[in-house]
Design a protein around this motif. Structure first.
Motif, PDB file in Angstrom:
ATOM      1  N   ARG A  41      -4.891 -14.224  -0.481  1.00  0.00           N
ATOM      2  CA  ARG A  41      -4.211 -12.956  -0.280  1.00  0.00           C
ATOM      3  C   ARG A  41      -4.457 -12.074  -1.492  1.00  0.00           C
ATOM      4  O   ARG A  41      -4.312 -12.534  -2.631  1.00  0.00           O
ATOM      5  N   LEU A  42      -4.809 -10.807  -1.248  1.00  0.00           N
ATOM      6  CA  LEU A  42      -5.150  -9.886  -2.322  1.00  0.00           C
ATOM      7  C   LEU A  42      -4.266  -8.660  -2.253  1.00  0.00           C
ATOM      8  O   LEU A  42      -4.093  -8.073  -1.172  1.00  0.00           O
ATOM      9  N   VAL A  43      -3.736  -8.253  -3.391  1.00  0.00           N
ATOM     10  CA  VAL A  43      -2.877  -7.076  -3.460  1.00  0.00           C
ATOM     11  C   VAL A  43      -3.356  -6.186  -4.597  1.00  0.00           C
ATOM     12  O   VAL A  43      -3.301  -6.576  -5.771  1.00  0.00           O
ATOM     13  N   ALA A  91     -11.128   8.094  -3.326  1.00  0.00           N
ATOM     14  CA  ALA A  91     -11.328   7.145  -2.227  1.00  0.00           C
ATOM     15  C   ALA A  91     -10.161   6.160  -2.220  1.00  0.00           C
ATOM     16  O   ALA A  91      -9.372   6.096  -3.166  1.00  0.00           O
ATOM     17  N   VAL A  92     -10.111   5.388  -1.154  1.00  0.00           N
ATOM     18  CA  VAL A  92      -9.269   4.189  -1.147  1.00  0.00           C
ATOM     19  C   VAL A  92     -10.129   3.049  -1.690  1.00  0.00           C
ATOM     20  O   VAL A  92     -11.245   2.827  -1.211  1.00  0.00           O
ATOM     21  N   TYR A  93      -9.588   2.357  -2.680  1.00  0.00           N
ATOM     22  CA  TYR A  93     -10.321   1.275  -3.331  1.00  0.00           C
ATOM     23  C   TYR A  93      -9.770  -0.068  -2.845  1.00  0.00           C
ATOM     24  O   TYR A  93      -8.554  -0.291  -2.844  1.00  0.00           O
ATOM     25  N   TYR A  94     -10.705  -0.948  -2.473  1.00  0.00           N
ATOM     26  CA  TYR A  94     -10.359  -2.260  -1.947  1.00  0.00           C
ATOM     27  C   TYR A  94     -10.960  -3.351  -2.825  1.00  0.00           C
ATOM     28  O   TYR A  94     -12.122  -3.236  -3.251  1.00  0.00           O
ATOM     29  N   ASP A 112     -14.953 -12.573   2.236  1.00  0.00           N
ATOM     30  CA  ASP A 112     -14.112 -13.311   3.167  1.00  0.00           C
ATOM     31  C   ASP A 112     -12.715 -12.731   3.323  1.00  0.00           C
ATOM     32  O   ASP A 112     -12.126 -12.799   4.405  1.00  0.00           O
ATOM     33  N   ASP A 113     -12.167 -12.207   2.258  1.00  0.00           N
ATOM     34  CA  ASP A 113     -10.780 -11.735   2.281  1.00  0.00           C
ATOM     35  C   ASP A 113     -10.695 -10.382   1.593  1.00  0.00           C
ATOM     36  O   ASP A 113     -11.399 -10.140   0.605  1.00  0.00           O
ATOM     37  N   TRP A 114      -9.763  -9.546   2.093  1.00  0.00           N
ATOM     38  CA  TRP A 114      -9.646  -8.172   1.625  1.00  0.00           C
ATOM     39  C   TRP A 114      -8.196  -7.812   1.333  1.00  0.00           C
ATOM     40  O   TRP A 114      -7.284  -8.299   2.003  1.00  0.00           O
ATOM     41  N   GLY A 115      -8.031  -6.931   0.355  1.00  0.00           N
ATOM     42  CA  GLY A 115      -6.725  -6.354   0.119  1.00  0.00           C
ATOM     43  C   GLY A 115      -6.492  -5.159   1.026  1.00  0.00           C
ATOM     44  O   GLY A 115      -7.360  -4.770   1.819  1.00  0.00           O
ATOM     45  N   GLN A 116      -5.320  -4.549   0.868  1.00  0.00           N
ATOM     46  CA  GLN A 116      -4.939  -3.433   1.740  1.00  0.00           C
ATOM     47  C   GLN A 116      -5.437  -2.088   1.215  1.00  0.00           C
ATOM     48  O   GLN A 116      -5.383  -1.091   1.932  1.00  0.00           O
ATOM     49  N   GLY A 117      -5.880  -2.067  -0.018  1.00  0.00           N
ATOM     50  CA  GLY A 117      -6.411  -0.838  -0.599  1.00  0.00           C
ATOM     51  C   GLY A 117      -5.399  -0.078  -1.423  1.00  0.00           C
ATOM     52  O   GLY A 117      -4.183  -0.178  -1.208  1.00  0.00           O
ATOM     53  N   THR A 118      -5.909   0.697  -2.375  1.00  0.00           N
ATOM     54  CA  THR A 118      -5.077   1.567  -3.193  1.00  0.00           C
ATOM     55  C   THR A 118      -5.785   2.910  -3.328  1.00  0.00           C
ATOM     56  O   THR A 118      -6.998   2.968  -3.544  1.00  0.00           O
ATOM     57  N   GLN A 119      -5.037   3.988  -3.194  1.00  0.00           N
ATOM     58  CA  GLN A 119      -5.617   5.330  -3.177  1.00  0.00           C
ATOM     59  C   GLN A 119      -5.858   5.832  -4.601  1.00  0.00           C
ATOM     60  O   GLN A 119      -4.964   5.772  -5.455  1.00  0.00           O
TER      61      GLN A 119
END
Length: 124
Positions: free
Chosen positions: A3-5, A92-95, A112-119
């Motif tokens: 899990r990535l945040v 941009a939104v950064y992931y 394989d796994d991604w965070g939700q992104g930060t603006q």
């Protein structure tokens, strides 16, 4: 699955700096290479930076080379993206993304796994 945040995004003036963080949980962080991608409004998501599992190898997109630095702290299960000399086109939104493969990649589908992104918004 890891899990990535992400955190650390915000509004900054051109020429300013931001540091993005991405904290991982759920699996052994040191087993994963990490990448940062970004998606500008109306555009596809693109590669920004990569760091190997050991931290000894890094790759950058040409558009950010010399301005951005990717790093990791395995004790904190965190990968960082230090962004300096920001430009409006960096908006941009950064992931962040995690990759189990042994080699570097700039392709989304190899992660394989991604965070939700930060603006990140850079004003001129």
């Amino acid at each position: 699955q890891v899990r990535l945040v992400e955190s650390g995004g915000g509004l900054v003036q051109a020429g300013g700096s931001l540091r993005l963080s991405c904290e991982a949980s759920g699996r052994t962080f040191s087993n994963y290479a990490m990448g940062w991608f970004r998606q500008a409004p109306g555009k596809e998501r693109v590669f920004v930076a990569y760091i190997s599992r050991s931290g000894g190898g890094t790759i950058y997109a040409d558009s950010v080379k010399g301005r951005f630095t990717i790093s990791r702290d395995d004790a904190k299960n965190t990968v960082y993206l230090q962004m300096n000399s920001l430009k409006p086109e960096d908006t941009a939104v950064y992931y962040c993304a995690a990759r189990q493969g042994p080699t570097y990649s700039v392709y989304e589908y190899r992660y394989d796994d991604w965070g939700q992104g930060t603006q990140v918004t850079v004003s001129s």
